[in-house]
Scaffold this motif. Structure first.
Motif, PDB file in Angstrom:
ATOM      1  N   CYS A 164      44.180 121.654 -58.875  1.00  0.00           N
ATOM      2  CA  CYS A 164      43.296 121.887 -60.011  1.00  0.00           C
ATOM      3  C   CYS A 164      44.041 121.550 -61.296  1.00  0.00           C
ATOM      4  O   CYS A 164      45.193 121.926 -61.463  1.00  0.00           O
ATOM      5  N   CYS A 181      37.907 124.365 -57.344  1.00  0.00           N
ATOM      6  CA  CYS A 181      38.999 125.315 -57.523  1.00  0.00           C
ATOM      7  C   CYS A 181      38.407 126.718 -57.418  1.00  0.00           C
ATOM      8  O   CYS A 181      37.458 127.046 -58.124  1.00  0.00           O
ATOM      9  N   ASN A 235      43.570 122.857 -64.077  1.00  0.00           N
ATOM     10  CA  ASN A 235      43.674 124.051 -64.929  1.00  0.00           C
ATOM     11  C   ASN A 235      44.489 125.176 -64.313  1.00  0.00           C
ATOM     12  O   ASN A 235      44.795 126.152 -64.979  1.00  0.00           O
ATOM     13  N   CYS A 236      44.740 125.099 -62.986  1.00  0.00           N
ATOM     14  CA  CYS A 236      45.354 126.228 -62.294  1.00  0.00           C
ATOM     15  C   CYS A 236      46.440 125.756 -61.330  1.00  0.00           C
ATOM     16  O   CYS A 236      46.426 124.612 -60.891  1.00  0.00           O
ATOM     17  N   CYS A 294      39.101 128.855 -61.066  1.00  0.00           N
ATOM     18  CA  CYS A 294      38.447 128.614 -62.360  1.00  0.00           C
ATOM     19  C   CYS A 294      37.078 127.962 -62.201  1.00  0.00           C
ATOM     20  O   CYS A 294      36.342 127.808 -63.163  1.00  0.00           O
TER      21      CYS A 294
HETATM   22 ZN   LIG Z   1      41.269 125.969 -61.392  1.00  0.00          ZN
END
Ligand SMILES: [Zn+2]
Ligand SMILES: [Zn+2]
Length: 721
Positions: free
Chosen positions: A439, A457, A441-442, A460
């Motif tokens: 991901c 994901c 973002n993560c 998020c």
């Molecule tokens: Zn994520």
């Protein structure tokens, strides 16, 4: 003196003083509308001696704008709000917002305009309109609610209203709820159940604080027993709150309740429409809603005359809220019962060690139901050693399990395969260059969901279509799934038993109470042979023809490694095992594992739950872990890595030296990045006797950090990510 102190529903503001309207006394707990600069804001009047506010000269006080005609928030709830804010180190306004959780409930309107499909097809049909009408189906709601449900803009819905495909309906929002009848259809209880019910009924009559642990094996009829206490509360004219861990469990519960009491209770969960929320909130505040069943957010509602609280499946960790006010609903429920002076029943087949310990030391009274109700017997549990009896390459079901499923199909009985992993595969990689999909973002892999053809994901919600070519080496069709999720197990089942009717049950397929009801209906009608499901199917359901449970990977839950990993695995497998053999036919459970000698597996197979709990409890006691010691997590996050690291170091350096307390970290959190924020963690470990909240308040209160940094304290944490 007509100065009043008000807590406004804004976490950034402290209490403020206002001028009450001339000649009127305003009681604490009254809900008011107050001016704030050029704006208006809802707030609640509070006892001035309990909260400090900045000194404001009498002449400069601004007058309140409006006093709502709603019963004031009662004193026990005001004390609970203070206690929760204090204990979980949260702004009092954030806790209060969970009480005033329906803004529309405050105003006096009696009707709202909702919309629903008429069945008419619009002359001009666009893909958007088609999607809207298809997804709206039988739904009714505000324009906004329908647009959200259909995943289209408000404009599309309004357009459909103009064409006549959707019509407006006036809904009266204050229709009274039907009154449950305590004597509608009382069950024939067995002796042990009768004794337990009598204890609870007496406690409801006594109108005193009395915490109970109702410890009964799965299928022992815990619900029937606490329903007798609910019946007594109804007879006494008092309200009952039943907390459930999952919104998906609400629907079967409503049906069961209606069968016993002649009508459904009032439901409270995040799936309600605004008008339903408003109606429920007002009925709760006036006392007309006699029995309320809900998710943890129902705990802070303004019950007018509470007589009983029940926390069902009390061991569930989903009672712990992981964002905003990070409270544990089970623990707050006990505190609310204490402040309201009413009994509270924590019901579970696998009580948490924390709860067992409270019973052990005599703080909670333990009521046991050691046997299954009626003729049903506890299922046989056996382990399948995956090293001795491995599945073929690229498959996950061992030959022994496959043979058992086959036999079960031939007998016309239902099977449940349990794997606590959503999607098709937990990891996707490129077979050519080894690239793994992460991901953006993560710190988490993208999980393939084949049903919706997406990589997602789970932290998020970020989604992407699976690309044809590897983004790294550009090789086409080189992506391979690694490991199984429920969708992949369902594929395997379909390949093995093409004629069997299978269903996948996860939060992706059962995302509303209506979906849950549909699944239950199909199971009861015998339209499903094999269910493949996540933890969503482990509890609450009662299917008499379900006789075989297969646990696909019993080792999965142990890999997390936090202090509750073994306990949680044990609870989860016990709960899912409890789905087998709940009727006249006996049940059996097969647990696939690479470690048949592990204490958890051993305890499950031998049935020695007591031995397992005793060993786990001793290990916690030795390490001074909860409930024998205390933990608090401090999570520092920022979009800027350097800012997060710097602040974490600052907090770590400022850690006070306190006897009986140790501070670990800072260190990057296991989920080092979440929703685009870099995360650092500290863990505070303290003796039980230490007021760790006070220490942390003092410690963090002296520090300052950049605006973009968020510092969250998690008291009694359940997640260590
Ligand atoms: Zn994520
Ligand atoms: Zn590649």
């Amino acid at each position: 003196m007509n100065r009043v102190r008000v807590i406004l529903l804004n976490a950034a503001l402290g209490p403020l003083d206002y001028r009450a309207p001339q000649g009127s006394a305003i009681a604490p707990g009254t809900i008011v509308l107050a001016p704030l600069g050029p704006r208006q804001m809802t707030g609640v009047v509070w006892e001035p001696e309990r909260l400090d506010a900045g000194e404001v000269d009498e002449k400069r006080l601004r007058p309140l704008l409006h006093v709502y005609d709603i019963p004031p928030i009662a004193e026990p709830l005001r004390r609970l709000i203070e206690w929760t804010a204090d204990y979980y180190l949260a702004p009092i306004a954030s806790v209060l917002r969970m009480t005033i959780s329906s803004a529309s409930a405050l105003d006096g309107t009696r009707t709202v305009t909702e919309y629903r499909a008429t069945g008419m097809v619009p002359e001009r049909m666009t893909p958007q309109r088609g999607q809207a009408l298809e997804r709206i189906g039988e739904r009714q709601g505000l324009v906004r609610e329908l647009a959200l449900a259909a995943d289209v803009s408000d404009g599309v819905i309004r357009g459909l209203v103009k064409t006549g495909a959707i019509e407006a309906v006036e809904v009266s929002v204050d229709d009274p709820f039907p009154l449950p009848d305590p004597d509608h259809d009382p069950p024939a209880l067995e002796e042990a159940q009768q004794a337990a019910a009598a204890t609870f009924v007496a406690a409801v009559r006594a109108r005193e604080f009395a915490p109970f642990l109702l410890d009964g094996v799965t299928g022992s009829g815990k619900t029937e027993v606490y329903f007798e206490a609910v019946a007594e509360a109804i007879r006494e004219g008092r309200q009952t709150l039943v907390l459930l861990p999952e919104i998906a469990l609400t629907e079967p519960f409503l049906k069961r309740f209606a069968a016993r009491f002649g009508c459904e209770p009032v439901a409270w969960h995040s799936g309600l429409r605004q008008s339903q929320r408003r109606r429920a909130w007002r009925a709760i505040a006036t006392g007309d809603a006699r029995v309320v069943v809900g998710a943890r957010s129902a705990l802070f509602l303004p019950y007018r005359m509470l007589g009983l609280i029940v926390v069902d499946e009390a061991h569930e960790t989903s009672f712990k809220q992981e964002d905003g006010v990070q409270y544990h609903a089970r623990d707050v429920a006990v505190m609310r019962a204490k402040l309201e002076q009413v009994p509270v029943i924590l019901a579970s087949a696998t009580p948490a060690i924390e709860t067992r310990q409270m019973a052990e030391i005599g703080v909670y009274s333990e009521v046991r139901l050691p046997d299954r109700y009626g003729v049903a017997e506890m299922p046989d549990i056996a382990a399948i050693d995956l090293i001795q009896d491995p599945p073929p390459r690229g498959r996950w079901l061992a030959p022994t399990l496959v043979r058992e499923i086959e036999a079960n199909l031939e007998a016309g009985e239902q099977t449940l395969l349990f794997l606590n992993r959503r999607g098709y595969a937990p990891l996707t990689l490129c077979r050519h260059c080894g690239h793994r999909f992460q991901c953006p973002n993560c710190t988490a892999w993208m999980v393939e969901h084949r049903l919706v053809h997406r990589l997602a994901c789970h932290h998020c919600g970020h989604m992407m279509p699976p690309p044809r070519a590897c983004p790294e080496c550009k090789e086409e069709d080189s992506l391979v799934p690694v490991g199984p999720g429920v969708e992949r197990i369902a594929d395997e089942v379909e390949a093995l038993f093409p004629d069997a009717r299978t269903a996948i049950v996860t939060s992706d397929t059962i995302w509303s109470p209506a979906k849950a009801a549909e699944f239950v209906g199909r199971m009861e009608a015998g339209e499903i042979d094999i269910v493949v499901g996540t933890q969503l199917v482990t509890k609450g359901y009662h299917f008499p023809n379900l006789t075989l449970v297969g646990v696909v990977d019993a080792d999965l839950g142990l890999s997390g490694g936090d202090l509750r990993a073994a306990e949680r695995s044990f609870q989860q497998i016990m709960q899912v095992s409890g789905r087998a053999g709940r009727g006249e036919k006996p049940g059996r459970v097969l647990v696939q594992t690479h470690e048949p000698a592990a204490p958890v597996i051993n305890a499950l197979v031998s049935g020695d739950a007591e031995g397992f709990y005793a060993a786990e409890t001793e290990a916690r006691r030795d390490a001074a872990m909860p409930p024998f010691g205390r933990l608090a997590g401090i999570i520092i996050s920022s979009e800027d890595l350097a800012e997060a690291t710097e602040t974490a170091r600052l907090i770590g350096r400022a850690a006070p030296r306190v006897e009986n307390m140790a501070v670990f970290g800072p260190a990057p959190a296991p989920l080092a990045m979440l929703r685009g924020r870099h995360r650092q963690r500290l863990l505070v470990h303290a003796a039980r006797s230490l007021d760790v909240q006070d220490v942390i308040r003092d410690w963090l209160g002296k520090l300052e950090w950049p605006r973009g940094v968020r510092v969250a304290v998690d008291v009694d944490p359940y997640s260590f990510l």
